[in-house]
Structure formats: structure tokens, C-alpha cells
Design an enzyme around this catalytic site. Sequence first.
Site, mmCIF file in Angstrom:
data_model
loop_
_atom_site.group_PDB
_atom_site.id
_atom_site.type_symbol
_atom_site.label_atom_id
_atom_site.label_comp_id
_atom_site.label_asym_id
_atom_site.label_seq_id
_atom_site.Cartn_x
_atom_site.Cartn_y
_atom_site.Cartn_z
ATOM 1 N N ASP A 141 -3.272 -10.414 -2.187
ATOM 2 C CA ASP A 141 -3.723 -9.965 -0.849
ATOM 3 C C ASP A 141 -5.171 -9.334 -0.949
ATOM 4 O O ASP A 141 -5.484 -9.092 -1.950
ATOM 5 C CB ASP A 141 -2.974 -8.721 -0.348
ATOM 6 N N HIS A 178 -6.783 -6.887 -0.171
ATOM 7 C CA HIS A 178 -6.781 -5.422 -0.535
ATOM 8 C C HIS A 178 -5.920 -5.133 -1.607
ATOM 9 O O HIS A 178 -4.981 -5.547 -2.140
ATOM 10 C CB HIS A 178 -6.264 -4.792 0.686
ATOM 11 N N HIS A 218 0.911 -1.196 0.004
ATOM 12 C CA HIS A 218 0.146 0.116 0.114
ATOM 13 C C HIS A 218 0.993 1.146 0.007
ATOM 14 O O HIS A 218 0.451 2.349 -0.329
ATOM 15 C CB HIS A 218 -0.850 -0.068 1.251
ATOM 16 N N ASP A 248 -5.132 -12.410 3.738
ATOM 17 C CA ASP A 248 -6.225 -11.964 4.351
ATOM 18 C C ASP A 248 -7.511 -12.354 3.668
ATOM 19 O O ASP A 248 -8.431 -11.765 3.706
ATOM 20 C CB ASP A 248 -6.133 -10.461 4.810
#
Length: 367
Positions: free
Chosen positions: A177, A179, A140, A265
Site C-alpha cells: 500500500d 501508505h 493503519h 494506491d
Amino acid sequence: MNKTGFAFHEQCMWHDTGPCSVFDAPGGFIQPGTAAENPETKRRFKNLLDVSGLYATLIPITGDLATHEDLQRFHTHEYIQRLAMISDKQFGDAGACAPFRQDAFHIAKLSAGLAIATVESVLKGEVNNAYCLTRPPGHHAESHQGNGFCLLGNIPIAIKAAQAKGLVKRVVVVDWDVHHGNGTQEAFYQDEDVLTISIHHDNNYPINSGSIHERGEGRGFGYNLNVPLPAGSGIGAYQATMMQIVEPAIDRFQPELIVVACGFDASAMDPLGCMMLNAETYGWMTKRLMVLADKHCGGKMAMIHEGGYSEGYVPFCGHAVVEALSNSPLHVPDPLGSDIANWGQQSLQPHQQALLSEIAPLLNAIR
């Protein structure tokens, strides 16, 4: 068995995000608690590798701190200086939801340095493939700020360092991931030599990031693929994504190296995700990418750890991945795998297939 490398340093487990619970900061009605991004998921993953005996078969990878030159290939000088200054004050936030306490900048440079060493070990043939288990994570982090628990872009820093040394040119990054890998997307958005593929929960984090219309710019147009899966996507949806989107994209691109932004996740047990994968699916996806790495890259694949917030379940997901990477006969059974696989809606759903069918034609831009 493969010669599989493994990068780990205990000091990375000492990165402290403070008592922020699942929120940016405590206060008001928010009771302080353990941060979602804390060392236990990673440490328990490493512990399981030790207990099973698998770690003893791996080749340790060590690395130096990432240098200012390494960082500045992606991050702005102003951000690097600001992060160093705030870290010297022993607490702060690197940008958006990226809190930290003492020694954060030093540990983040160690995390990035281990990612550099992992990629280089693979490219130099010291190992066939490798896993880098570090924190803070990186996918990120943006060029000008930290974001979403991430301080430095470990994967962009590692790839750009390898390119600068002439070790590799064409690289594909597969980010599973849950996200969106917004920072990695930014790093290579105008780059035709790096194909970025992010498979994530649609509009989870960051908000308004990771749509199928974000395809790259300039010479990089077509070399950024987003697969924003609907909430509740399970094993069938991820398997179909691999077979219909990821694998044909990699075949078209023909990379020299595959890098995986390996977050866990999207597992069914994760508190920050809404997906339904079991550990076996992570092993399956790893094996599919290994076939492509054998086909195009001489087996060269590096996996860099990202998210995953279930202390109890991340270790089993991680072990399944390392089992696959090393082609090891050592096996740790997944205590929840069969139950999760039998949940409702685990097969590919029509609305999920509709999304994949919309994305598939975008692969034609890859050369």
C-alpha cells in the site's frame, strides 16, 4: 491453474464513512462529497472478475464475525468497547481519520473474520493461495484506536488467530500500500516470528511514521523493515525494491506463510498517492512473491485488500493480481499500462537506489 480462494461479502461494501470527501469531515469551506474510502473501487474490482469470467474459477471463502477474543489479541479491551459503543450510536470516528456510520463495528468484525478465514483456508491447504476483498481496511488501525479509514487490524487479527490455533508460527507481511502500514508494524514490533516489510511513499500517511530507523524492539529488533520511497517512484523503483530488499529478506527469514497487505494506491492513477505503477507491475510483484512462497511455504500466500482509490483503475490492478495468483489463462488488458510504462522517470533513479543501498545492510539482522 492454482486453487485460488476469494473472500468477499456484499455487506462489507455497505460500510459507510459518511460524506467526508478526502478530508476528515465536511464543514466550513469543505463541500461534502463521496468519501475517498468508498465501496466502488472494491465493487468494480469484483465486477471485473465477474465479467471476465475469472471469478467463476475461484473458490469462495466465507467466514464468521471475528470474536472478542480474536480482536483482543491485538486491540485493547477499552478500544473494542469504545468502538462498539460509538457504533451503537450510529456515527462517529474510531480515532484518527476513521469516520463511520451505522453498523460499522459489525461490518468491521465481518471484514476481520473474512481475513481470518482467508489465512486459515490457505494454511489448512483448502486452497493454494487466496485473495480477501473486504472493507473497512485494516493496516493503519492501532491497538488503541482506528486510523486512516481503518477500524480493526485485519492482518494482525488474522495472523494472531492462526498462531493461537497452532496453524503457523513464522509469517512475513509485505505491505505495498502507498501508505505506511503503521498498525501492522505496531502489532509485531517486538515479535521475531513475524517479519513486517512496508513499501510506501515516504512520510505520506501517517505523518512521521515509517522511517528506515523503525526496526523493531527487543526480540523483534531487525524484523521490521520500512522502505520509504520518494514521491514519484515508478516501476523501476518497485522492481528494484522487490529484488534488492524484499526477496533477500524473505529468503533469510524463511517463513511458513506470506501475507500481502494489498493496496493499489501506488498506481499512477490514484488520487491519494504520488507513485507511478501500472497494473502489470502488481501482477509482476505477485508472481515474484509466489516464487518465494513456493520456495519456503509450499505456495501458501494470502492477500488482504487495503487501499486504492481510483474507481477506474483499481479493478485492472486487482485483476492482474488475481490472474497471477490463479495462474489463469484469462487476461484482461490494461488500457493504460503501456502509456504509464512509457512515462518519464519510470526507470530506477539514482536517489532511489541510494535509499535501497542504505536499507540493504539492515537485512543482516534477520535470522
